[in-house]
Design a protein around this motif. Structure first.
Motif, PDB file in Angstrom:
ATOM      1  N   VAL A 187       0.877  -1.165   0.000  1.00  0.00           N
ATOM      2  CA  VAL A 187       0.000   0.000   0.000  1.00  0.00           C
ATOM      3  C   VAL A 187       0.916   1.218   0.000  1.00  0.00           C
ATOM      4  CG1 VAL A 187      -1.902   1.190   1.131  1.00  0.00           C
ATOM      5  CG2 VAL A 187      -1.711  -1.306   1.309  1.00  0.00           C
ATOM      6  N   GLN A 188       0.967   1.915  -1.117  1.00  0.00           N
ATOM      7  CA  GLN A 188       1.960   2.970  -1.299  1.00  0.00           C
ATOM      8  C   GLN A 188       1.471   4.344  -0.856  1.00  0.00           C
ATOM      9  OE1 GLN A 188       4.961   2.381  -2.048  1.00  0.00           O
ATOM     10  NE2 GLN A 188       5.120   0.593  -3.347  1.00  0.00           N
ATOM     11  N   SER A 189       0.169   4.588  -0.940  1.00  0.00           N
ATOM     12  CA  SER A 189      -0.338   5.930  -0.673  1.00  0.00           C
ATOM     13  C   SER A 189      -1.773   5.847  -0.189  1.00  0.00           C
ATOM     14  CB  SER A 189      -0.256   6.774  -1.955  1.00  0.00           C
ATOM     15  OG  SER A 189      -0.743   8.080  -1.755  1.00  0.00           O
ATOM     16  N   ILE A 190      -2.149   6.755   0.734  1.00  0.00           N
ATOM     17  CA  ILE A 190      -3.509   6.783   1.271  1.00  0.00           C
ATOM     18  C   ILE A 190      -3.975   8.229   1.382  1.00  0.00           C
ATOM     19  CG2 ILE A 190      -3.467   4.598   2.533  1.00  0.00           C
ATOM     20  CD1 ILE A 190      -2.617   6.077   5.024  1.00  0.00           C
ATOM     21  N   ALA A 191      -5.301   8.427   1.312  1.00  0.00           N
ATOM     22  CA  ALA A 191      -5.864   9.769   1.455  1.00  0.00           C
ATOM     23  C   ALA A 191      -7.329   9.661   1.848  1.00  0.00           C
ATOM     24  CB  ALA A 191      -5.734  10.554   0.145  1.00  0.00           C
ATOM     25  N   PHE A 192      -7.729  10.433   2.865  1.00  0.00           N
ATOM     26  CA  PHE A 192      -9.135  10.506   3.241  1.00  0.00           C
ATOM     27  C   PHE A 192      -9.873  11.386   2.242  1.00  0.00           C
ATOM     28  CE2 PHE A 192      -7.491   9.123   7.349  1.00  0.00           C
ATOM     29  CZ  PHE A 192      -8.507   8.297   7.818  1.00  0.00           C
ATOM     30  N   SER A 193     -11.143  11.048   1.995  1.00  0.00           N
ATOM     31  CA  SER A 193     -11.982  11.890   1.149  1.00  0.00           C
ATOM     32  C   SER A 193     -12.195  13.226   1.841  1.00  0.00           C
ATOM     33  CB  SER A 193     -13.320  11.201   0.878  1.00  0.00           C
ATOM     34  OG  SER A 193     -14.039  10.987   2.079  1.00  0.00           O
ATOM     35  N   CYS A 202      -3.805   3.270  -2.724  1.00  0.00           N
ATOM     36  CA  CYS A 202      -3.319   2.666  -3.958  1.00  0.00           C
ATOM     37  C   CYS A 202      -2.031   1.913  -3.672  1.00  0.00           C
ATOM     38  CB  CYS A 202      -3.105   3.710  -5.057  1.00  0.00           C
ATOM     39  SG  CYS A 202      -1.730   4.853  -4.779  1.00  0.00           S
ATOM     40  N   GLY A 203      -1.763   0.930  -4.497  1.00  0.00           N
ATOM     41  CA  GLY A 203      -0.572   0.092  -4.358  1.00  0.00           C
ATOM     42  C   GLY A 203      -0.646  -1.028  -5.368  1.00  0.00           C
ATOM     43  N   GLY A 204      -0.461  -2.267  -4.890  1.00  0.00           N
ATOM     44  CA  GLY A 204      -0.540  -3.410  -5.783  1.00  0.00           C
ATOM     45  C   GLY A 204       0.516  -4.440  -5.466  1.00  0.00           C
ATOM     46  N   ASP A 205       0.719  -5.355  -6.398  1.00  0.00           N
ATOM     47  CA  ASP A 205       1.777  -6.355  -6.324  1.00  0.00           C
ATOM     48  C   ASP A 205       2.780  -6.030  -7.425  1.00  0.00           C
ATOM     49  OD1 ASP A 205       0.178  -7.453  -4.408  1.00  0.00           O
ATOM     50  OD2 ASP A 205       0.044  -9.440  -5.306  1.00  0.00           O
ATOM     51  N   PRO A 206       4.042  -5.790  -7.087  1.00  0.00           N
ATOM     52  CA  PRO A 206       5.022  -5.366  -8.096  1.00  0.00           C
ATOM     53  C   PRO A 206       5.086  -6.318  -9.282  1.00  0.00           C
ATOM     54  CG  PRO A 206       5.927  -5.139  -5.894  1.00  0.00           C
ATOM     55  CD  PRO A 206       4.625  -5.865  -5.739  1.00  0.00           C
ATOM     56  N   GLY A 207       5.012  -5.767 -10.479  1.00  0.00           N
ATOM     57  CA  GLY A 207       5.122  -6.546 -11.700  1.00  0.00           C
ATOM     58  C   GLY A 207       3.913  -7.385 -12.030  1.00  0.00           C
ATOM     59  N   ARG A 208       2.826  -7.266 -11.249  1.00  0.00           N
ATOM     60  CA  ARG A 208       1.631  -8.080 -11.502  1.00  0.00           C
ATOM     61  C   ARG A 208       0.383  -7.218 -11.688  1.00  0.00           C
ATOM     62  NH1 ARG A 208       1.805 -12.390  -6.800  1.00  0.00           N
ATOM     63  NH2 ARG A 208       3.132 -10.835  -5.806  1.00  0.00           N
ATOM     64  N   PHE A 209       0.067  -6.370 -10.710  1.00  0.00           N
ATOM     65  CA  PHE A 209      -1.109  -5.519 -10.865  1.00  0.00           C
ATOM     66  C   PHE A 209      -1.019  -4.324  -9.937  1.00  0.00           C
ATOM     67  CE2 PHE A 209      -2.325  -8.240  -7.336  1.00  0.00           C
ATOM     68  CZ  PHE A 209      -3.018  -7.391  -6.478  1.00  0.00           C
ATOM     69  N   GLY A 210      -1.697  -3.257 -10.338  1.00  0.00           N
ATOM     70  CA  GLY A 210      -1.905  -2.111  -9.467  1.00  0.00           C
ATOM     71  C   GLY A 210      -3.357  -2.069  -9.053  1.00  0.00           C
ATOM     72  N   GLU A 211      -3.638  -1.468  -7.900  1.00  0.00           N
ATOM     73  CA  GLU A 211      -5.005  -1.476  -7.387  1.00  0.00           C
ATOM     74  C   GLU A 211      -5.306  -0.164  -6.680  1.00  0.00           C
ATOM     75  OE1 GLU A 211      -7.827  -4.126  -4.347  1.00  0.00           O
ATOM     76  OE2 GLU A 211      -5.668  -3.972  -3.997  1.00  0.00           O
ATOM     77  N   VAL A 212      -6.518   0.351  -6.919  1.00  0.00           N
ATOM     78  CA  VAL A 212      -7.081   1.445  -6.126  1.00  0.00           C
ATOM     79  C   VAL A 212      -8.152   0.856  -5.231  1.00  0.00           C
ATOM     80  CG1 VAL A 212      -8.343   3.625  -6.164  1.00  0.00           C
ATOM     81  CG2 VAL A 212      -6.622   3.166  -7.917  1.00  0.00           C
ATOM     82  N   PHE A 230      -0.118  -2.984 -14.733  1.00  0.00           N
ATOM     83  CA  PHE A 230       0.481  -4.251 -14.315  1.00  0.00           C
ATOM     84  C   PHE A 230       1.622  -4.028 -13.319  1.00  0.00           C
ATOM     85  CE2 PHE A 230      -1.555  -5.077 -18.365  1.00  0.00           C
ATOM     86  CZ  PHE A 230      -2.224  -6.257 -18.112  1.00  0.00           C
ATOM     87  N   ASP A 231       1.519  -2.945 -12.558  1.00  0.00           N
ATOM     88  CA  ASP A 231       2.532  -2.664 -11.532  1.00  0.00           C
ATOM     89  C   ASP A 231       1.892  -1.781 -10.471  1.00  0.00           C
ATOM     90  OD1 ASP A 231       4.998  -2.627 -10.217  1.00  0.00           O
ATOM     91  OD2 ASP A 231       6.121  -2.316 -12.075  1.00  0.00           O
ATOM     92  N   THR A 232       2.610  -1.529  -9.392  1.00  0.00           N
ATOM     93  CA  THR A 232       2.059  -0.773  -8.280  1.00  0.00           C
ATOM     94  C   THR A 232       1.770   0.672  -8.670  1.00  0.00           C
ATOM     95  OG1 THR A 232       4.341  -0.517  -7.522  1.00  0.00           O
ATOM     96  CG2 THR A 232       3.020  -2.158  -6.421  1.00  0.00           C
ATOM     97  N   LEU A 233       0.823   1.278  -7.941  1.00  0.00           N
ATOM     98  CA  LEU A 233       0.387   2.652  -8.160  1.00  0.00           C
ATOM     99  C   LEU A 233       0.871   3.536  -7.013  1.00  0.00           C
ATOM    100  CD1 LEU A 233      -3.318   1.865  -9.160  1.00  0.00           C
ATOM    101  CD2 LEU A 233      -1.322   2.000 -10.670  1.00  0.00           C
ATOM    102  N   TYR A 234       0.936   4.843  -7.276  1.00  0.00           N
ATOM    103  CA  TYR A 234       1.521   5.784  -6.318  1.00  0.00           C
ATOM    104  C   TYR A 234       0.695   7.073  -6.244  1.00  0.00           C
ATOM    105  CZ  TYR A 234       5.566   2.768  -7.176  1.00  0.00           C
ATOM    106  OH  TYR A 234       6.399   1.679  -7.330  1.00  0.00           O
TER     107      TYR A 234
END
Length: 477
Positions: A187-193, A202-212, A230-234
């Motif tokens: 989990v690379q980054s977080i933010a409250f609404s 946002c984050g993900g699994d390196p080299g596999r998928f990014g996820e929000v 197909f990689d982590t998000l920031y």
């Protein structure tokens, strides 16, 4: 050279096996099917968000009936498997993935063949043993590296990143009140609404998928999971109206999704390296992004159109990649009339933002250009600040915009400083920072600065004196 008799026979057999319809090679769940489900299905069908009572993150769960009494997968019988019914394309559309393009033919055929061959589970034992979900939260042999911290707008929660999860702490560190466990390893980054009811990550699994991920804070429930790239998000950020969430991507793009549906609404691809941070203008019309390519770029949200390089594009003007960006909450001027403004069109709000990165120097910029670009200029820059030691990974303004905090790291050490925005002076250097600092956040009341980093400890310092108020471990004991 003519083929040998043995080679000729081998070629004949290989060709003949295709011609006479020999059984296709076995399909691997773990190598072939699982990646398809990760990218397209697991956002809505995972332990934290099992729509229809269906979980598609492991094979045994696929064999269980959902809320409709049907099993997603019936080994050996694709025609009886509800998953195949949902992903089957008819008239160019399919029920799953919900609200997205149907699976391509090869993906559909791979899943169908896997089921026809018996839906065998070849998941390695090591992967099964380390399965993590809300019922089996992470167990930490060592403190986790903290990549982000965030206070809720009301100041009653401090969110801190861990492995596969976000931990919700009481603001004074006296206890954990929630653990939001999701799919992403990192989990690379977080933010409250803006209204504090939701938490985006946002984050993900390196080299596999990014996820929000978007979580309901009160219910501690995952309400949206959207895979991207197909990689982590920031560098996640919310639009001021709470309708859109933006992220930076390792494929050099900036993307944004609808915070209710997960549908992608923006993609900008003019960066030439990883995008590590995003920030909306205060009217939500524009999105600024920072990248390892040493630039800040501006995008118009409604049109997805690249507007400008806000920072200088002269080689060497910036000394390293940019990692952090923060919009100033308030400025001396609220609106500015730019030359391109036309009658009947709302004027651009006057926005200022901070950016920083590898060279350790925070810089304050105007978001919008007020004069024609000239070669070699850096006309939007307002001020440089005293550089910190090492690279700056995180920036945060207080609510007034009169002060900001920055976190830096180098060679196993870290610093957290508080600056006066308008004078350019570092007002406070926080005490008791015990390791590299990667994340920083202001308590809404303006009295505390929370920071964290490599050693898994959250440090809370008095923003006026720099003295440490408390320090506590991220992981519950």
């Amino acid at each position: 050279m003519p083929l040998s008799r043995i080679t000729a026979v081998a070629v004949f057999l290989a060709v003949g096996s295709v011609a006479f319809g020999a059984d296709p090679p076995p399909v691997s769940y773990y190598k072939d099917v699982r990646p398809i489900l990760q990218q397209n299905c697991q956002g809505c069908h995972q332990p934290a968000r099992a729509q229809g009572g269906c979980v598609l993150t492991d094979v045994p769960s696929m064999f269980k009936p959902g809320e409709n009494g049907k099993r997603a997968v019936v080994p050996g019988k694709p025609e009886a498997s509800f998953l195949m019914e949902e992903i089957r394309v008819s008239g160019g559309k399919a029920e799953m993935p919900k609200g997205r393009d149907p699976l391509i033919g090869k993906q559909y055929q791979t899943i169908e063949l896997w089921i026809r061959q018996g839906a065998k589970d070849d998941t390695p034992a090591s992967a099964t043993a380390s399965a993590i979900d809300a019922e089996h939260p992470p167990v930490y042999p060592a403190p986790p590296v903290v990549t982000a911290v965030a206070y809720s707008p009301g100041g009653d929660l401090l969110a801190v990143t861990g492995y596969h999860e976000i931990l919700l702490h009481k603001p004074d560190g006296s206890g954990v009140v929630g653990r939001l466990v999701g799919l992403s390893e990192r989990v690379q980054s977080i933010a409250f609404s803006p209204d504090g009811t939701r938490l985006a990550a946002c984050g993900g699994d390196p080299g596999r998928f990014g996820e929000v991920q978007i979580w309901d804070v009160a219910k501690k429930k995952l309400i949206l999971s959207t895979p991207l790239t197909f990689d982590t998000l920031y560098g996640i950020s919310w639009s001021p109206d709470g309708q859109t969430v933006a992220v930076g991507c390792a494929d050099n793009t900036v993307r944004a999704i609808d915070a209710l549906t997960g549908k992608q609404v923006l993609q900008m691809g003019t960066h030439s390296d990883w995008v590590l941070g995003t920030a909306f203008s205060r009217d939500g019309r524009y999105l600024a992004s920072v990248s390892r390519d040493m630039s800040v770029k501006l995008t118009e949200v409604a049109t997805q159109r690249f507007i400008d390089n806000v920072t200088s594009i002269t080689p060497g003007a910036l000394k390293g990649g940019l990692m952090a960006i923060a919009i100033r909450p308030k400025t001396a001027k609220w609106f500015q009339k730019l030359p391109e403004d036309t009658p009947g069109v709302p004027r651009k709000m006057y926005d200022e933002f901070l950016c920083a990165g590898a060279d350790g120097m925070p810089r304050l910029y105007k978001m919008h250009r007020e004069k024609k670009r000239e070669i070699g200029d850096d006309a939007n820059k307002i001020r440089d600040y005293e550089p910190m030691t090492g690279r700056i990974s995180s920036l945060a303004f207080d609510r007034s915009g009169k002060r900001f905090a920055a976190a830096s790291s180098l060679d196993g050490k870290g610093d957290v400083w508080v600056y006066e925005t308008d004078t350019g002076k570092p007002a406070v250097k926080c005490e008791g920072i015990t390791g590299p600092a990667y994340a920083v956040a202001w308590h809404p009341n303006g009295t505390w600065v929370a920071s964290a980093g490599f050693d898994g400890v959250v440090w809370i310092n008095d923003a006026t004196t720099g003295k440490q108020v408390m320090a506590f471990g991220v992981v519950p004991k």
